[in-house]
Design an enzyme around this catalytic site. Structure first.
Site, PDB file in Angstrom:
ATOM      1  CB  CYS A 160      58.525  33.285  46.678  1.00 57.30           C
ATOM      2  SG  CYS A 160      59.978  33.805  45.723  1.00 57.30           S
ATOM      3  CG  LEU A 180      64.276  31.120  48.334  1.00 59.35           C
ATOM      4  CD1 LEU A 180      65.016  31.266  49.654  1.00 59.35           C
ATOM      5  CD2 LEU A 180      63.903  29.657  48.092  1.00 59.35           C
ATOM      6  CG  ASN A 197      55.960  29.626  44.776  1.00 59.83           C
ATOM      7  OD1 ASN A 197      57.168  29.543  44.887  1.00 59.83           O
ATOM      8  ND2 ASN A 197      55.146  28.601  44.991  1.00 59.83           N
ATOM      9  N   GLY A 198      57.944  30.771  41.991  1.00 62.97           N
ATOM     10  CA  GLY A 198      58.431  29.853  40.976  1.00 62.97           C
ATOM     11  C   GLY A 198      59.586  30.389  40.173  1.00 62.97           C
ATOM     12  CB  THR A 235      53.076   6.955  51.629  1.00 60.14           C
ATOM     13  OG1 THR A 235      52.463   5.682  51.863  1.00 60.14           O
ATOM     14  CG2 THR A 235      54.217   6.797  50.639  1.00 60.14           C
ATOM     15  NE  ARG A 251      57.612   4.931  54.276  1.00 63.18           N
ATOM     16  CZ  ARG A 251      56.479   4.444  53.790  1.00 63.18           C
ATOM     17  NH1 ARG A 251      55.491   4.123  54.610  1.00 63.18           N
ATOM     18  NH2 ARG A 251      56.302   4.290  52.493  1.00 63.18           N
TER      19      ARG A 251
END
Length: 442
Positions: free
Chosen positions: A2, A51, A75-76, A334, A337
């Site tokens: 979340c 979420l 969150n988790g 990096t 990308r």
């Protein structure tokens, strides 16, 4: 996962600041589009963008204890929540079916020692108002799979802001720092304290134990199995390479075993995901005719997954770079990308109704799978580099995987970074990981 945001010991009127806090929390609503929550207690504000993956019917946050003197925003995912619930000494009536609520009740019994007992990926903040001076405890998972930041205002050093992402802090704070993985912060001391102390943490300590393939296999299998915890459709990210193919293979097999077995209340792990959604979905992404797509197709056919293949053009990749940077909150070339295809794929996955995926991040760091490891001067130096790479994952692959997926409200779980698996894999002597002309990496 979340999004969390909050402010402790706010220097102004917290009631008046509530709407501003909601606006700042809204900046990370992409992480949790399913529900929003806010609790104001004294001069403290705790916000949550949810979420919903576990406890979807009752797990709205922030969570509170019976008399609402303790407030928790998380969150988790806590994979061992069922085990921890059994360890509680005081008979407890849980308000929700959330895997995170156990943190609140464990804290009431053992305080900050709860941090070391958690098996999962998490960033959480707990506000304790049972004493005259309220207390804030913030914690982040051992490796830094989840993202977390703290901010301060120079003119008001007593105030602490926290958020899952920088974008909620930069307009309010002139001092912002990443929250260190494997630590908790306690307002009683004003200090960060390390709670994660594995045997392998000292990079100069070189293990001498030969690899135990059975132990390695069983610990990785357990890591995958516990991550099938879900009440929503889920799948695996499949590039066709060794790491993702191995995770996918184990996930398919374990999901089938769980769904075929009789359900038992004595199970130590939450098996709802595999029971609700036994057919595994796999996802791959690439430019048209990319080698990864071809390899993933072969693996998916062998594993009999419901496979979804997504392609994008070079121009579509270029067009999305600005959005990728916004969500990643870094200009590292990096990282940007590598995140671009993952960001595009995550949008497609979420549009298919999937909220959670397993991914293969961490294997190259643990086992020395990158090309430059071929040139390690010695076995001890090889090992030191693997330890340092794992320690710094929160600045690279973990950041990429978390933010590029959560940009679309998709949760990525990483079995290779399971703390029990790491305890096994990082204690294998480096001679058994070294590659040569006769032995390939990993």
């Amino acid at each position: 996962m979340c999004g969390i945001f909050g402010v402790y010991n706010y220097y102004g009127d917290a009631g008046e600041f509530r709407q501003r806090a909601l606006d700042l929390s809204k900046r990370i609503r992409h992480r949790g589009p399913d529900w929003s929550g806010c609790v104001v207690s004294g001069n403290n504000i705790m916000c949550h963008e949810r979420l919903a993956i576990v406890g979807i019917d009752t797990g709205a946050q922030p969570l509170t204890n019976e008399d609402e003197t303790i407030v928790l925003t998380v969150n988790g995912e806590i994979y061992n929540h069922k085990q921890l619930e059994k360890q509680l000494k005081t008979p407890t009536q849980f308000k929700t079916h959330s895997d995170c609520e156990v943190i609140l009740h464990m804290y009431q019994e053992i305080g900050t020692d709860v941090c070391a007992k958690l098996d999962g990926m998490f960033s959480w903040a707990l506000l304790d108002t049972r004493t005259a001076e309220s207390r804030l405890v913030i914690a982040r998972d051992p490796i830094g799979i989840t993202t977390l930041y703290v901010g301060r205002v120079s003119a008001h050093p007593e105030t602490v802001f926290f958020s899952s992402e920088l974008k909620s802090l930069n307009d309010e704070c002139d001092i912002i720092e990443e929250f260190p993985p494997g630590h908790f912060f306690d307002s009683k001391t004003g200090e960060f304290e390390r709670y994660f102390k594995p045997t392998w943490w000292d990079a100069e300590r070189v293990p001498t134990a030969a690899v135990d393939y059975r132990q390695l296999r069983e610990s990785l299998t357990a890591a995958v199995r516990k991550r099938l915890m879900a009440e929503v459709p889920y799948g695996v990210l499949l590039s066709g390479g060794l790491d993702s193919s191995l995770i996918s293979s184990i996930a398919v097999r374990e999901a089938a075993r769980i769904s075929a077995a009789a359900q038992s209340d004595t199970e130590d792990i939450d098996t709802r995901g595999a029971r609700y959604f036994p057919r595994m979905h796999s996802f791959s992404v690439g430019l048209p005719n990319a080698p990864d797509l071809i390899a993933a197709r072969k693996v998916a056919k062998f594993l009999k997954t419901a496979h979804h293949e997504y392609t994008y053009t070079v121009q579509e990749g270029l067009d999305t770079i600005a959005d990728v940077i916004y969500h990643l909150e870094t200009y590292d070339v990096t990282t940007v990308r590598a995140s671009t295809p993952m960001y595009l794929m995550s949008r497609k996955i979420k549009s298919a109704g999937v909220k959670m995926v397993l991914s293969g991040e961490g294997s190259d760091e643990v086992f020395g799978g990158y090309l430059y490891f071929h040139y390690a001067p010695s076995a001890p130096e090889f090992h030191t580099e693997t330890v340092n790479r794992v320690k710094n994952l929160h600045t690279s692959d973990c950041l990429r995987a978390n933010k590029s997926t959560m940009a679309w409200g998709l949760e990525a779980r990483v079995p290779f970074l399971d703390k029990e698996f790491l305890e096994v894999a990082m204690n294998v002597r480096p001679e058994d990981k070294l590659c040569s002309k006769d032995i390939m990496e990993k």
